[in-house]
Design a protein around this motif. Structure first.
Motif, PDB file in Angstrom:
ATOM      1  N   LEU A 196      50.682  10.429 -11.363  1.00  0.00           N
ATOM      2  CA  LEU A 196      50.313   9.710 -10.224  1.00  0.00           C
ATOM      3  C   LEU A 196      49.397  10.619  -9.059  1.00  0.00           C
ATOM      4  CD1 LEU A 196      50.477   6.992  -8.506  1.00  0.00           C
ATOM      5  CD2 LEU A 196      52.460   7.843  -7.953  1.00  0.00           C
ATOM      6  N   LYS A 197      49.937  11.591  -8.933  1.00  0.00           N
ATOM      7  CA  LYS A 197      49.437  12.575  -7.948  1.00  0.00           C
ATOM      8  C   LYS A 197      47.796  13.207  -8.510  1.00  0.00           C
ATOM      9  CE  LYS A 197      50.603  16.836  -5.141  1.00  0.00           C
ATOM     10  NZ  LYS A 197      49.401  17.730  -5.483  1.00  0.00           N
ATOM     11  N   ASP A 198      47.763  13.291  -9.666  1.00  0.00           N
ATOM     12  CA  ASP A 198      46.525  13.687 -10.261  1.00  0.00           C
ATOM     13  C   ASP A 198      45.286  12.499  -9.626  1.00  0.00           C
ATOM     14  OD1 ASP A 198      44.573  15.551 -11.619  1.00  0.00           O
ATOM     15  OD2 ASP A 198      44.356  13.654 -12.960  1.00  0.00           O
ATOM     16  N   SER A 199      45.769  11.345  -9.930  1.00  0.00           N
ATOM     17  CA  SER A 199      44.859  10.234  -9.755  1.00  0.00           C
ATOM     18  C   SER A 199      44.733  10.044  -8.388  1.00  0.00           C
ATOM     19  CB  SER A 199      45.467   8.950 -10.278  1.00  0.00           C
ATOM     20  OG  SER A 199      46.511   8.488  -9.771  1.00  0.00           O
ATOM     21  N   GLN A 200      45.701  10.254  -7.436  1.00  0.00           N
ATOM     22  CA  GLN A 200      45.544  10.203  -6.047  1.00  0.00           C
ATOM     23  C   GLN A 200      44.638  11.310  -5.324  1.00  0.00           C
ATOM     24  OE1 GLN A 200      49.561  10.329  -4.839  1.00  0.00           O
ATOM     25  NE2 GLN A 200      49.955   8.171  -4.926  1.00  0.00           N
ATOM     26  N   GLN A 226      41.873  11.248  -2.778  1.00  0.00           N
ATOM     27  CA  GLN A 226      41.752  12.130  -1.703  1.00  0.00           C
ATOM     28  C   GLN A 226      40.482  12.947  -1.288  1.00  0.00           C
ATOM     29  OE1 GLN A 226      44.745  14.428  -0.327  1.00  0.00           O
ATOM     30  NE2 GLN A 226      46.398  13.113   0.006  1.00  0.00           N
ATOM     31  N   SER A 227      40.263  13.385  -2.469  1.00  0.00           N
ATOM     32  CA  SER A 227      38.841  14.323  -2.745  1.00  0.00           C
ATOM     33  C   SER A 227      37.659  13.728  -1.782  1.00  0.00           C
ATOM     34  CB  SER A 227      38.665  14.722  -4.055  1.00  0.00           C
ATOM     35  OG  SER A 227      37.866  15.835  -3.935  1.00  0.00           O
ATOM     36  N   VAL A 228      37.496  12.593  -2.285  1.00  0.00           N
ATOM     37  CA  VAL A 228      36.123  12.015  -1.845  1.00  0.00           C
ATOM     38  C   VAL A 228      36.285  11.364  -0.424  1.00  0.00           C
ATOM     39  CG1 VAL A 228      34.986  11.449  -3.962  1.00  0.00           C
ATOM     40  CG2 VAL A 228      36.501   9.673  -2.821  1.00  0.00           C
ATOM     41  N   THR A 229      37.712  11.375   0.281  1.00  0.00           N
ATOM     42  CA  THR A 229      37.698  11.060   1.412  1.00  0.00           C
ATOM     43  C   THR A 229      38.020  12.360   2.240  1.00  0.00           C
ATOM     44  OG1 THR A 229      40.145  10.436   0.745  1.00  0.00           O
ATOM     45  CG2 THR A 229      38.767   8.618   0.867  1.00  0.00           C
ATOM     46  N   PHE A 230      37.756  13.549   1.825  1.00  0.00           N
ATOM     47  CA  PHE A 230      37.916  14.831   2.451  1.00  0.00           C
ATOM     48  C   PHE A 230      39.320  15.031   2.674  1.00  0.00           C
ATOM     49  CE2 PHE A 230      33.522  12.982   3.769  1.00  0.00           C
ATOM     50  CZ  PHE A 230      32.862  13.882   2.640  1.00  0.00           C
ATOM     51  N   GLY A 231      40.169  14.939   1.781  1.00  0.00           N
ATOM     52  CA  GLY A 231      41.578  15.156   2.154  1.00  0.00           C
ATOM     53  C   GLY A 231      42.049  16.485   1.896  1.00  0.00           C
ATOM     54  N   GLN A 232      43.443  16.680   1.864  1.00  0.00           N
ATOM     55  CA  GLN A 232      43.822  18.057   1.721  1.00  0.00           C
ATOM     56  C   GLN A 232      44.074  18.763   0.358  1.00  0.00           C
ATOM     57  OE1 GLN A 232      44.738  20.013   4.538  1.00  0.00           O
ATOM     58  NE2 GLN A 232      44.291  18.571   5.788  1.00  0.00           N
ATOM     59  N   GLN A 233      43.852  17.809  -0.738  1.00  0.00           N
ATOM     60  CA  GLN A 233      44.184  18.109  -2.150  1.00  0.00           C
ATOM     61  C   GLN A 233      42.606  18.355  -2.578  1.00  0.00           C
ATOM     62  OE1 GLN A 233      47.256  18.253  -3.212  1.00  0.00           O
ATOM     63  NE2 GLN A 233      48.240  17.863  -1.474  1.00  0.00           N
ATOM     64  N   ILE A 243      34.782  20.232  -5.434  1.00  0.00           N
ATOM     65  CA  ILE A 243      33.439  20.471  -4.806  1.00  0.00           C
ATOM     66  C   ILE A 243      32.514  19.410  -5.439  1.00  0.00           C
ATOM     67  CG2 ILE A 243      31.293  22.145  -4.697  1.00  0.00           C
ATOM     68  CD1 ILE A 243      33.534  24.139  -4.946  1.00  0.00           C
ATOM     69  N   ILE A 244      32.495  19.206  -6.853  1.00  0.00           N
ATOM     70  CA  ILE A 244      31.740  18.365  -7.315  1.00  0.00           C
ATOM     71  C   ILE A 244      31.952  16.776  -6.970  1.00  0.00           C
ATOM     72  CG2 ILE A 244      31.119  17.255  -9.749  1.00  0.00           C
ATOM     73  CD1 ILE A 244      31.739  20.046 -10.875  1.00  0.00           C
ATOM     74  N   ARG A 245      33.298  16.605  -6.883  1.00  0.00           N
ATOM     75  CA  ARG A 245      33.516  15.120  -6.238  1.00  0.00           C
ATOM     76  C   ARG A 245      33.085  14.753  -5.121  1.00  0.00           C
ATOM     77  NH1 ARG A 245      39.635  15.380  -9.234  1.00  0.00           N
ATOM     78  NH2 ARG A 245      39.106  14.287 -11.076  1.00  0.00           N
ATOM     79  N   ARG A 246      33.427  15.914  -4.108  1.00  0.00           N
ATOM     80  CA  ARG A 246      32.899  15.573  -2.629  1.00  0.00           C
ATOM     81  C   ARG A 246      31.358  15.591  -2.418  1.00  0.00           C
ATOM     82  NH1 ARG A 246      37.973  17.989   0.694  1.00  0.00           N
ATOM     83  NH2 ARG A 246      39.422  17.687  -0.787  1.00  0.00           N
ATOM     84  N   VAL A 247      30.939  16.422  -3.013  1.00  0.00           N
ATOM     85  CA  VAL A 247      29.163  16.759  -2.906  1.00  0.00           C
ATOM     86  C   VAL A 247      28.608  15.108  -3.402  1.00  0.00           C
ATOM     87  CG1 VAL A 247      27.097  17.586  -3.520  1.00  0.00           C
ATOM     88  CG2 VAL A 247      29.160  18.920  -2.973  1.00  0.00           C
ATOM     89  N   SER A 248      29.294  14.745  -4.599  1.00  0.00           N
ATOM     90  CA  SER A 248      28.618  13.598  -5.175  1.00  0.00           C
ATOM     91  C   SER A 248      29.381  12.350  -4.712  1.00  0.00           C
ATOM     92  CB  SER A 248      28.881  13.615  -6.706  1.00  0.00           C
ATOM     93  OG  SER A 248      30.094  13.551  -7.418  1.00  0.00           O
ATOM     94  N   GLN A 249      30.400  12.485  -4.149  1.00  0.00           N
ATOM     95  CA  GLN A 249      31.311  11.132  -3.603  1.00  0.00           C
ATOM     96  C   GLN A 249      31.484  10.259  -4.677  1.00  0.00           C
ATOM     97  OE1 GLN A 249      32.661  10.120  -0.115  1.00  0.00           O
ATOM     98  NE2 GLN A 249      32.639  12.385  -0.377  1.00  0.00           N
ATOM     99  N   ASN A 250      31.790  10.880  -5.730  1.00  0.00           N
ATOM    100  CA  ASN A 250      32.416  10.197  -7.050  1.00  0.00           C
ATOM    101  C   ASN A 250      33.668  10.660  -7.434  1.00  0.00           C
ATOM    102  OD1 ASN A 250      32.786   8.930  -9.413  1.00  0.00           O
ATOM    103  ND2 ASN A 250      30.660   9.618 -10.335  1.00  0.00           N
ATOM    104  N   SER A 251      34.911   9.625  -7.207  1.00  0.00           N
ATOM    105  CA  SER A 251      36.213  10.119  -7.557  1.00  0.00           C
ATOM    106  C   SER A 251      36.323   9.852  -9.147  1.00  0.00           C
ATOM    107  CB  SER A 251      37.160   9.170  -6.567  1.00  0.00           C
ATOM    108  OG  SER A 251      36.751   7.780  -7.054  1.00  0.00           O
TER     109      SER A 251
END
Length: 393
Positions: free
Chosen positions: A228-232, A236-243, A250-258
């Motif tokens: 569950l944590k992995d999917s969360q 979180q990554s694309v919403t610029f969270g702590q995880q 980096i790839i998820r945040r730059v591409s905004q693709n969760s």
């Protein structure tokens, strides 16, 4: 006079070298600051792993009346935290933080690196240790266990090596990277046997103050909580969270693709990690071995979607080991270390300008310098010339 030779006078008879003084002073300051702010949430999560194991309450359910967030450590962690959890919180959290610092200190000391290398690791790493201690983390101990597993394989003490690997695996999974050192063991059957024994013993150990049924169910619950944590983490990554402060982050945040899967990076990384291990003739060479220790320390962090900024005491330990074993140290290596220091070590602190800190945090760029060192390490283990020199027993 070099900063590495400065000593702090405590009494007329006792002098402590600056690198050791700072290594323990900075985390002490960090934990006292958090206590003064009543900000020891992570420690309370840790404490209640023991309390809930004792009372046989679900280890992975939220308990907002006691702490924020949820636990993601295995049931064995209840044994590790028990001596601290039974103490008053103020004393338990101080001792917990200092024991974590001490474990990593003694692990690094046991590597028997040249004195200047050891001092450099402590002086540069002390800031990252302080950042981890601000969140009263378990990560310094996790790093130390992986280092100890390497050291004990090198010293042909496979019983103790496998203890640290099994304990790391059953607490936080990261310890499984220590199985790499099986390839360097001179007693492979003994290694396999003791690893199996320790897995069984440590799996059952929390049953001493709980029950078999509860512990077995807790391990099942732990697996589900990690899934569950992995999917969360991806969300979180694309919403610029702590995880997800990782390469895939980096790839998820730059591409905004969760929806980008961990496997997109993990599978190629695992293949690249394993390719140099076909160089069987290099297994006895201490330079090859210690590079794999550094590689393992970095790998378990930069490719983990659960990695947070404070997890990086593990990866930074690997980076600093890599830097201090270089002979000679080239200018570009110093530049790379400065890059690590600014982007990976200083960026979460108040020493970093706020605009730069915001960009680094938003795009998980703390992982980038460590990834570059990881790539360099891959090059070194694959293409450096290694003799068949055997480590001293």
């Amino acid at each position: 006079m070099s900063i590495l030779s400065i000593k702090i006078p405590l009494t007329s008879k006792l002098k402590i070298p600056i690198h050791i003084f700072l290594w323990f002073l900075l985390p002490a300051i960090a934990v006292l600051l958090e206590l003064s702010r009543h900000s020891i949430n992570n420690y309370l999560i840790f404490k209640y792993v023991f309390v809930n194991t004792w009372e046989q309450k679900n280890l992975y359910t939220a308990y907002p009346e006691f702490y924020n967030d949820t636990n993601h450590y295995g049931p064995l962690f209840s044994v590790i935290i028990a001596p601290f959890a039974i103490l008053p919180d103020w004393l338990g959290v101080i001792l917990w933080s200092m024991v974590n610092a001490a474990f990593l200190f003694f692990a690094l000391e046991r590597l028997k690196l040249p004195e200047k290398a050891f001092k450099t690791i402590l002086l540069v790493g002390a800031i990252e240790l302080m950042s981890s201690t601000h969140h009263v983390q378990f990560n310094p101990m996790v790093a130390s266990w992986l280092i100890f597993s390497y050291i004990f394989v090198e010293e042909e003490k496979d019983i103790w090596a496998t203890l640290f690997i099994a304990a790391g695996f059953l607490c936080k999974l990261y310890g499984i990277a220590g199985l790499t050192f099986f390839l360097f063991s001179k007693h492979k059957l003994k290694f396999i046997g003791w690893f199996a024994i320790w897995l069984a013993v440590l799996f059952c150990l929390p049953m001493l103050f709980s029950s078999p049924a509860f512990i077995v169910q807790s391990y099942i619950d732990w697996i589900h909580s990690l899934q569950l944590k992995d999917s969360q983490n991806a969300i979180q990554s694309v919403t610029f969270g702590q995880q997800d402060i990782s390469v895939i982050g980096i790839i998820r945040r730059v591409s905004q693709n969760s929806h980008i899967s961990d496997g997109m990076v993990l599978v190629p990384a695992m293949i690249l990690y394993c390719i140099p291990l076909f160089k069987v003739s290099a297994f006895k060479n201490p330079e090859f071995q210690i590079r794999y220790l550094a590689l393992a320390l970095i790998s378990i962090v930069i490719f983990s979607s659960s990695a947070e900024s404070v997890t990086y005491i593990i990866a930074i330990s690997g980076v600093l080991i890599w830097f201090t074993i270089q002979d000679p140290v080239k200018n570009w290596m110093i530049i790379l270390l400065i890059f690590v220091f600014i982007v990976s070590i200083i960026s979460p602190t108040d020493l970093c300008p706020r605009p730069l800190k915001s960009v680094i945090r938003a795009y998980a760029l703390k992982a980038l310098p460590c990834f570059i060192v990881w790539l360099r390490l891959l090059y070194e283990v694959q293409f450096n010339k290694y003799s068949t020199q055997t480590t001293a027993s």
